[in-house]
Design an enzyme around this catalytic site. Sequence first.
Site, PDB file in Angstrom:
ATOM      1  N   PHE A 105      48.232  55.619  28.339  1.00 59.95           N
ATOM      2  CA  PHE A 105      47.478  56.765  28.853  1.00 59.95           C
ATOM      3  C   PHE A 105      48.205  57.249  30.098  1.00 59.95           C
ATOM      4  CE2 PHE A 105      43.087  57.715  27.319  1.00 59.95           C
ATOM      5  CZ  PHE A 105      43.099  56.907  26.192  1.00 59.95           C
ATOM      6  N   LYS A 164      58.736  53.993  29.151  1.00 61.40           N
ATOM      7  CA  LYS A 164      57.993  52.753  28.871  1.00 61.40           C
ATOM      8  C   LYS A 164      58.092  52.347  27.398  1.00 61.40           C
ATOM      9  CE  LYS A 164      54.903  53.482  32.803  1.00 61.40           C
ATOM     10  NZ  LYS A 164      53.654  53.116  33.464  1.00 61.40           N
ATOM     11  N   ASP A 168      48.577  50.754  41.130  1.00 57.34           N
ATOM     12  CA  ASP A 168      50.036  50.648  41.224  1.00 57.34           C
ATOM     13  C   ASP A 168      50.448  49.727  42.373  1.00 57.34           C
ATOM     14  OD1 ASP A 168      50.771  52.317  39.101  1.00 57.34           O
ATOM     15  OD2 ASP A 168      50.268  54.100  40.272  1.00 57.34           O
ATOM     16  N   LYS A 174      37.310  37.639  56.702  1.00 59.79           N
ATOM     17  CA  LYS A 174      37.005  39.069  56.775  1.00 59.79           C
ATOM     18  C   LYS A 174      37.773  39.717  57.939  1.00 59.79           C
ATOM     19  CE  LYS A 174      33.214  42.255  57.340  1.00 59.79           C
ATOM     20  NZ  LYS A 174      31.914  42.446  57.942  1.00 59.79           N
ATOM     21  N   ASN A 229      39.922  52.335  42.076  1.00 61.76           N
ATOM     22  CA  ASN A 229      39.924  53.759  41.717  1.00 61.76           C
ATOM     23  C   ASN A 229      38.640  54.089  40.975  1.00 61.76           C
ATOM     24  OD1 ASN A 229      40.354  53.465  38.751  1.00 61.76           O
ATOM     25  ND2 ASN A 229      42.208  52.450  39.488  1.00 61.76           N
TER      26      ASN A 229
HETATM   27  O1  PMT Z   1      37.541  55.045  32.739  1.00 58.42           O
HETATM   28  P1  PMT Z   1      37.110  56.513  32.696  1.00 58.42           P
HETATM   29  O2  PMT Z   1      36.225  56.877  33.851  1.00 58.42           O
HETATM   30  O3  PMT Z   1      36.534  56.891  31.373  1.00 58.42           O
HETATM   31  O4  PMT Z   1      38.430  57.397  32.894  1.00 58.42           O
HETATM   32  C1  PMT Z   1      39.428  57.377  31.933  1.00 58.42           C
HETATM   33  C2  PMT Z   1      40.829  57.326  32.567  1.00 58.42           C
HETATM   34  C3  PMT Z   1      41.100  58.670  33.237  1.00 58.42           C
HETATM   35  C4  PMT Z   1      40.945  56.177  33.580  1.00 58.42           C
HETATM   36  C5  PMT Z   1      41.851  57.011  31.411  1.00 58.42           C
HETATM   37  O5  PMT Z   1      41.623  57.892  30.389  1.00 58.42           O
HETATM   38  C6  PMT Z   1      43.284  57.051  31.878  1.00 58.42           C
HETATM   39  O6  PMT Z   1      43.901  58.089  32.013  1.00 58.42           O
HETATM   40  N1  PMT Z   1      43.854  55.848  32.115  1.00 58.42           N
HETATM   41  C7  PMT Z   1      45.207  55.699  32.625  1.00 58.42           C
HETATM   42  C8  PMT Z   1      45.207  55.998  34.092  1.00 58.42           C
HETATM   43  C9  PMT Z   1      46.535  55.630  34.731  1.00 58.42           C
HETATM   44  O7  PMT Z   1      46.615  54.573  35.316  1.00 58.42           O
HETATM   45  O8  PMT Z   1      47.513  56.448  34.505  1.00 58.42           O
HETATM   46  P2  PMT Z   1      49.022  56.212  35.075  1.00 58.42           P
HETATM   47  O9  PMT Z   1      49.698  57.465  34.751  1.00 58.42           O
HETATM   48  O10 PMT Z   1      48.961  55.763  36.484  1.00 58.42           O
HETATM   49  O11 PMT Z   1      49.571  55.004  34.208  1.00 58.42           O
HETATM   50  C10 PMT Z   1      50.248  55.216  32.984  1.00 58.42           C
HETATM   51  C11 PMT Z   1      50.024  54.060  32.048  1.00 58.42           C
HETATM   52  O12 PMT Z   1      50.601  52.869  32.613  1.00 58.42           O
HETATM   53  C12 PMT Z   1      48.580  53.737  31.747  1.00 58.42           C
HETATM   54  O13 PMT Z   1      48.482  53.416  30.374  1.00 58.42           O
HETATM   55  C13 PMT Z   1      48.305  52.512  32.604  1.00 58.42           C
HETATM   56  O14 PMT Z   1      47.314  51.652  31.983  1.00 58.42           O
HETATM   57  C14 PMT Z   1      49.654  51.833  32.657  1.00 58.42           C
HETATM   58  N2  PMT Z   1      49.908  51.065  33.894  1.00 58.42           N
HETATM   59  C15 PMT Z   1      49.948  51.686  35.092  1.00 58.42           C
HETATM   60  C16 PMT Z   1      50.235  50.958  36.228  1.00 58.42           C
HETATM   61  C17 PMT Z   1      50.470  49.561  36.105  1.00 58.42           C
HETATM   62  N3  PMT Z   1      50.737  48.824  37.174  1.00 58.42           N
HETATM   63  N4  PMT Z   1      50.417  48.985  34.897  1.00 58.42           N
HETATM   64  C18 PMT Z   1      50.135  49.712  33.791  1.00 58.42           C
HETATM   65  O15 PMT Z   1      50.095  49.159  32.682  1.00 58.42           O
END
Ligand code: PMT
Length: 400
Positions: A324, A342, A279, A289, A210
Site C-alpha cells: 500500500f 520494493k 518509518d 518516564k 499514526n
Molecule cells: O487503517 P485505516 O485507517 O483504514 O487507513 C488505511 C491506510 C491509509 C493506513 C492504508 O490504506 C495504507 O495506505 N497503508 C500504508 C500506509 C503507509 O505506510 O504507506 P507508505 O507509503 O509509508 O509505505 C509503503 C508500504 O511499505 C506500505 O505497504 C507499508 O506497509 C510498507 N512499509 C512502510 C514502512 C516500513 N518501515 N515498513 C513497511 O513495510
Amino acid sequence: MSGLQGKRILFGITGSIAAYKAAFWVRELVKEEALVNIIMTSGAEEFISPLTFTALCGNPVHLDMFASDPDGVMAHINLSRDADLLLIAPATAQTMAKLATGMADNLLATAVLAAKIPVVICPAMNTAMYTHQASQDNRARLLELGYHLVAPGCGDLACGETGDGRLCEWEDAREAMLQVLTPQDLAGRKVLITAGPTREALDPVRYLSNRSSGKMGYAVARAARRRGAEVTLVSGPVSLSPPSGVELVSVTSAQDMADAVLSRAEQMDVIVKSAAVADFKPDNCASLKIKKGSGGLRLDLVKNIDILASLGQKKKKGQLLIGFAAESHNHLDEGQRKLTQKNLDMIVVNDILGAQTGFDVETNQVTLITPSQHQQLPLLSKTETAHRIWDAVVALDKGM
Ligand code: PMT
C-alpha cells in the site's frame, strides 16, 4: 458481493430459548434489504409468537407441513426453490439429529431435504447436550452432508450453566452466510495481511504512532476469508474485532511486526501490507518516564526496518506481494517508484488528502498499479475496495 442486499433468505427457527434472538437477526436482515421468509417449528412457537416475525419481515410465517401455496406446489418444495440460502437459527439438538438422519416430520426438516441451496446451521443448546457424543456425531454427519455449521459461542446459558452452546453472534452468522454466497476464488490460498499502525515507544507511557485505524487492512482480511483463503492478520494496536475465522497476531512496534511477518512469509501465497508502519523510532526508549524539565525536548530518531522491502528481496517463486502507499501528491509516480524499488506485484495507492479517503474513515479511493497497468477505482466503502483489490490479485494469480 459485499452484503446480503437482495439475497433471498429462508430462515428456519426451532424450539430454543435463543429463538428470541432470531427476532433481532430478522430485523438485521431486513435492514440490509435481504428478502426473508420464515419457517417456525412447533417448538419455536412455544418460545415466541409467529406474529412477531410476520411483523418484522412483512411475510406470513410458514408453520404447516401440509399447506399448499396458491400455485398448488407443496410449501416445503417451493420455499427452498425460491431462496438463495437456508439459515437455521437457533438449531436445537433435536433438529440437528433429524437433519443428520434425513428425518422429515415437520415443515423445516422437509424443506431442508428438498433444498438445493446452501444450508447454514447455528446450533444453540445446553453445554452437556452440545458436547454429548450423540450431538457431536450428528454435527460431524451434517458437515459430511455438506451443511455449513457455525460454532456456538461460549458463556452464560439461559439454563444457568456456563460453557459452549450459546447461539453464535449475529456477525458470525452473517459472515458464514456471506462466505457461502461468495465464489471461493481464494480457496486453498494462504494469505498474510498487515493492518493498523505501529507504536514506537519513547518511554514507559509515550509513543510515536499514526492515525491508521486498521479499517482498510481488516476489510482486506475479511474479504479474503470470505473468498475462501486461510488468513493470518498481523495487526498493530486498533480497537476493531478481528474478522471471524482469521488467525490474529497482535503486535505493537514495527520490529514486532517485522518479526511476525518475516517468520511466516515463506509459507504464504499472498502477502498484503496495508499497515501504516512507522518509518522511524526513537534511538533510545527511556526506561523511566521522561520529565518535563524547563526547556524543550529533542528526540533522536533512527530508521525502522522496511518490512515490505525485506519481503520483496526474499520473495519466493509464485508468491504475490502487494504493498500500500499513502500519498498526498504524485500518486502514480510515487506508486510506480515503490512498486519497482520494493519488487512488488501490485501497489494500492491511497489518496490521503480527500476527506473520505485514507486514514480512519469508512471509505477509500485507491489506484491499483501493477508492472503493466494502472486502474483508478472510484470512492468506495473499504469493504468494496478490499474486494476490488482481491479481484485484481486473483487476475494476477491467473496470469502467473
Ligand atoms: O487503517 P485505516 O485507517 O483504514 O487507513 C488505511 C491506510 C491509509 C493506513 C492504508 O490504506 C495504507 O495506505 N497503508 C500504508 C500506509 C503507509 O505506510 O504507506 P507508505 O507509503 O509509508 O509505505 C509503503 C508500504 O511499505 C506500505 O505497504 C507499508 O506497509 C510498507 N512499509 C512502510 C514502512 C516500513 N518501515 N515498513 C513497511 O513495510
